[in-house]
Write a protein that holds these residues in place. Structure first.
Motif, PDB file in Angstrom:
ATOM      1  N   MET A   1       0.810  -0.782   0.028  1.00 25.09           N
ATOM      2  CA  MET A   1       0.010  -0.254  -0.262  1.00 25.09           C
ATOM      3  C   MET A   1       0.849   1.239  -0.699  1.00 25.09           C
ATOM      4  O   MET A   1       1.822   1.241   0.594  1.00 25.09           O
ATOM      5  CB  MET A   1      -1.068  -0.232   1.357  1.00 25.09           C
ATOM      6  CG  MET A   1      -2.248   0.998   1.417  1.00 25.09           C
ATOM      7  SD  MET A   1      -3.076   1.235   2.124  1.00 25.09           S
ATOM      8  CE  MET A   1      -4.000   2.417   1.787  1.00 25.09           C
ATOM      9  N   ARG A   2       0.288   2.187  -0.657  1.00 19.23           N
ATOM     10  CA  ARG A   2       0.960   3.576  -1.220  1.00 19.23           C
ATOM     11  C   ARG A   2       0.441   4.398  -0.834  1.00 19.23           C
ATOM     12  O   ARG A   2      -1.247   4.732  -1.362  1.00 19.23           O
ATOM     13  CB  ARG A   2       2.160   3.493  -2.397  1.00 19.23           C
ATOM     14  CG  ARG A   2       3.127   4.790  -2.464  1.00 19.23           C
ATOM     15  CD  ARG A   2       3.571   4.850  -3.593  1.00 19.23           C
ATOM     16  NE  ARG A   2       2.887   5.202  -4.257  1.00 19.23           N
ATOM     17  CZ  ARG A   2       2.511   5.040  -5.839  1.00 19.23           C
ATOM     18  NH1 ARG A   2       3.524   4.010  -6.599  1.00 19.23           N
ATOM     19  NH2 ARG A   2       1.888   5.122  -6.355  1.00 19.23           N
ATOM     20  N   VAL A   3       0.695   5.656   0.358  1.00 20.79           N
ATOM     21  CA  VAL A   3      -0.252   7.147   0.626  1.00 20.79           C
ATOM     22  C   VAL A   3       0.762   7.485   0.359  1.00 20.79           C
ATOM     23  O   VAL A   3       1.807   8.557   0.729  1.00 20.79           O
ATOM     24  CB  VAL A   3      -0.113   6.821   2.210  1.00 20.79           C
ATOM     25  CG1 VAL A   3      -0.966   8.662   2.103  1.00 20.79           C
ATOM     26  CG2 VAL A   3      -0.963   5.428   2.123  1.00 20.79           C
ATOM     27  N   THR A   4      -0.042   9.060  -0.533  1.00 22.17           N
ATOM     28  CA  THR A   4       1.074  10.283  -0.578  1.00 22.17           C
ATOM     29  C   THR A   4       0.165  11.481  -0.339  1.00 22.17           C
ATOM     30  O   THR A   4      -0.596  11.355  -0.941  1.00 22.17           O
ATOM     31  CB  THR A   4       1.228   9.927  -2.302  1.00 22.17           C
ATOM     32  OG1 THR A   4       2.344   9.185  -3.087  1.00 22.17           O
ATOM     33  CG2 THR A   4       1.852  11.530  -2.068  1.00 22.17           C
ATOM     34  N   ILE A   5       0.274  12.158   0.294  1.00 19.23           N
ATOM     35  CA  ILE A   5      -0.117  13.390   0.998  1.00 19.23           C
ATOM     36  C   ILE A   5       0.125  14.187  -0.076  1.00 19.23           C
ATOM     37  O   ILE A   5       1.964  14.662   0.658  1.00 19.23           O
ATOM     38  CB  ILE A   5       0.543  13.455   2.268  1.00 19.23           C
ATOM     39  CG1 ILE A   5      -0.840  11.973   2.407  1.00 19.23           C
ATOM     40  CG2 ILE A   5      -0.696  14.523   3.027  1.00 19.23           C
ATOM     41  CD1 ILE A   5      -1.195  11.929   4.347  1.00 19.23           C
ATOM     42  N   SER A   6      -0.356  15.503  -0.350  1.00 21.76           N
ATOM     43  CA  SER A   6       0.880  16.359  -0.627  1.00 21.76           C
ATOM     44  C   SER A   6      -0.364  17.934   0.234  1.00 21.76           C
ATOM     45  O   SER A   6      -1.422  17.665   0.698  1.00 21.76           O
ATOM     46  CB  SER A   6       0.261  16.677  -1.889  1.00 21.76           C
ATOM     47  OG  SER A   6      -0.698  16.780  -2.381  1.00 21.76           O
ATOM     48  N   GLU A   7      -0.195  19.011  -0.615  1.00 25.62           N
ATOM     49  CA  GLU A   7      -0.611  19.922  -0.255  1.00 25.62           C
ATOM     50  C   GLU A   7      -2.288  20.327   0.413  1.00 25.62           C
ATOM     51  O   GLU A   7      -3.151  19.952   0.707  1.00 25.62           O
ATOM     52  CB  GLU A   7      -0.202  21.542  -0.960  1.00 25.62           C
ATOM     53  CG  GLU A   7       0.743  22.130   0.183  1.00 25.62           C
ATOM     54  CD  GLU A   7       1.560  23.204  -0.813  1.00 25.62           C
ATOM     55  OE1 GLU A   7      -0.123  24.443  -1.216  1.00 25.62           O
ATOM     56  OE2 GLU A   7       2.922  23.555  -0.738  1.00 25.62           O
ATOM     57  N   LYS A  15      -4.972  -2.499  -2.308  1.00 24.23           N
ATOM     58  CA  LYS A  15      -6.230  -3.191  -2.410  1.00 24.23           C
ATOM     59  C   LYS A  15      -7.225  -2.539  -1.698  1.00 24.23           C
ATOM     60  O   LYS A  15      -7.250  -1.809  -0.812  1.00 24.23           O
ATOM     61  CB  LYS A  15      -5.777  -4.740  -2.039  1.00 24.23           C
ATOM     62  CG  LYS A  15      -4.495  -5.026  -2.480  1.00 24.23           C
ATOM     63  CD  LYS A  15      -4.493  -7.038  -2.176  1.00 24.23           C
ATOM     64  CE  LYS A  15      -3.558  -7.196  -3.414  1.00 24.23           C
ATOM     65  NZ  LYS A  15      -3.516  -8.339  -3.049  1.00 24.23           N
ATOM     66  N   ALA A  16      -8.418  -2.556  -2.281  1.00 23.04           N
ATOM     67  CA  ALA A  16      -9.586  -2.318  -1.951  1.00 23.04           C
ATOM     68  C   ALA A  16      -9.396  -2.140   0.356  1.00 23.04           C
ATOM     69  O   ALA A  16      -9.888  -0.869   0.205  1.00 23.04           O
ATOM     70  CB  ALA A  16     -10.865  -2.343  -2.365  1.00 23.04           C
ATOM     71  N   TRP A  17      -9.159  -3.569   0.279  1.00 21.84           N
ATOM     72  CA  TRP A  17      -9.682  -3.420   1.994  1.00 21.84           C
ATOM     73  C   TRP A  17      -8.320  -3.237   2.634  1.00 21.84           C
ATOM     74  O   TRP A  17      -8.370  -2.321   3.409  1.00 21.84           O
ATOM     75  CB  TRP A  17      -9.380  -5.170   2.095  1.00 21.84           C
ATOM     76  CG  TRP A  17      -8.243  -5.618   1.727  1.00 21.84           C
ATOM     77  CD1 TRP A  17      -7.560  -6.466   0.338  1.00 21.84           C
ATOM     78  CD2 TRP A  17      -6.997  -5.638   2.488  1.00 21.84           C
ATOM     79  NE1 TRP A  17      -6.575  -6.945   0.760  1.00 21.84           N
ATOM     80  CE2 TRP A  17      -5.895  -6.784   2.157  1.00 21.84           C
ATOM     81  CE3 TRP A  17      -7.158  -5.009   3.725  1.00 21.84           C
ATOM     82  CZ2 TRP A  17      -4.832  -6.656   2.643  1.00 21.84           C
ATOM     83  CZ3 TRP A  17      -5.961  -5.632   4.430  1.00 21.84           C
ATOM     84  CH2 TRP A  17      -4.556  -6.156   3.825  1.00 21.84           C
ATOM     85  N   GLU A  18      -7.328  -2.663   1.579  1.00 23.42           N
ATOM     86  CA  GLU A  18      -6.277  -2.112   2.263  1.00 23.42           C
ATOM     87  C   GLU A  18      -6.896  -0.033   2.501  1.00 23.42           C
ATOM     88  O   GLU A  18      -6.250   0.138   3.973  1.00 23.42           O
ATOM     89  CB  GLU A  18      -4.531  -1.752   2.029  1.00 23.42           C
ATOM     90  CG  GLU A  18      -3.727  -2.990   2.018  1.00 23.42           C
ATOM     91  CD  GLU A  18      -2.768  -3.531   1.275  1.00 23.42           C
ATOM     92  OE1 GLU A  18      -2.136  -4.106   1.170  1.00 23.42           O
ATOM     93  OE2 GLU A  18      -2.908  -2.901  -0.342  1.00 23.42           O
ATOM     94  N   GLN A  20     -10.079   0.653   2.512  1.00 28.19           N
ATOM     95  CA  GLN A  20     -11.050   1.054   3.309  1.00 28.19           C
ATOM     96  C   GLN A  20     -10.738   1.207   4.792  1.00 28.19           C
ATOM     97  O   GLN A  20     -10.863   1.325   5.885  1.00 28.19           O
ATOM     98  CB  GLN A  20     -12.359  -0.137   3.182  1.00 28.19           C
ATOM     99  CG  GLN A  20     -12.368   0.376   1.668  1.00 28.19           C
ATOM    100  CD  GLN A  20     -13.624  -0.940   1.672  1.00 28.19           C
ATOM    101  OE1 GLN A  20     -13.715  -2.386   1.878  1.00 28.19           O
ATOM    102  NE2 GLN A  20     -14.175  -1.107   0.901  1.00 28.19           N
ATOM    103  N   ALA A  21      -9.560   0.187   5.196  1.00 29.99           N
ATOM    104  CA  ALA A  21      -8.769  -0.069   7.006  1.00 29.99           C
ATOM    105  C   ALA A  21      -8.037   1.031   6.594  1.00 29.99           C
ATOM    106  O   ALA A  21      -8.382   1.629   7.886  1.00 29.99           O
ATOM    107  CB  ALA A  21      -8.114  -1.009   6.759  1.00 29.99           C
ATOM    108  N   LEU A  22      -7.037   1.693   6.438  1.00 29.85           N
ATOM    109  CA  LEU A  22      -6.433   2.888   6.616  1.00 29.85           C
ATOM    110  C   LEU A  22      -7.431   4.233   6.448  1.00 29.85           C
ATOM    111  O   LEU A  22      -7.671   5.183   7.505  1.00 29.85           O
ATOM    112  CB  LEU A  22      -5.725   3.204   5.498  1.00 29.85           C
ATOM    113  CG  LEU A  22      -4.884   4.352   5.420  1.00 29.85           C
ATOM    114  CD1 LEU A  22      -3.519   4.267   6.618  1.00 29.85           C
ATOM    115  CD2 LEU A  22      -4.662   5.126   4.338  1.00 29.85           C
ATOM    116  N   LEU A  23      -9.059   4.203   6.173  1.00 39.43           N
ATOM    117  CA  LEU A  23      -9.549   5.241   5.970  1.00 39.43           C
ATOM    118  C   LEU A  23     -10.403   4.820   6.887  1.00 39.43           C
ATOM    119  O   LEU A  23     -10.983   6.314   8.100  1.00 39.43           O
ATOM    120  CB  LEU A  23     -10.737   5.389   4.461  1.00 39.43           C
ATOM    121  CG  LEU A  23     -10.434   5.714   3.503  1.00 39.43           C
ATOM    122  CD1 LEU A  23     -11.501   5.335   2.050  1.00 39.43           C
ATOM    123  CD2 LEU A  23      -9.534   6.937   3.777  1.00 39.43           C
TER     124      LEU A  23
END
Length: 45
Positions: A1-7, A15-18, A20-23
């Motif tokens: 899983m990769r999360v990129t946060i910008s301004e 994957k969809a389940w990953e 959903q769990a993160l959200l």
């Protein structure tokens, strides 16, 4: 899983389940997406 946060956006790749769990995890900490963005700096996981 990769999360990129910008301004002004968050990009979630995984994957969809990953995603959903993160959200679910972040919805307990931050009520609004704007609050989540304001609490973060440029981070890549």
């Amino acid at each position: 899983m990769r999360v990129t946060i910008s301004e002004n956006r968050i990009i979630l790749v995984g994957k969809a389940w990953e995603i959903q769990a993160l959200l679910r995890k972040y919805s307990k900490q931050h009520r609004l997406l704007k609050n989540w963005l304001d609490s973060c700096t440029l981070i890549e996981y």
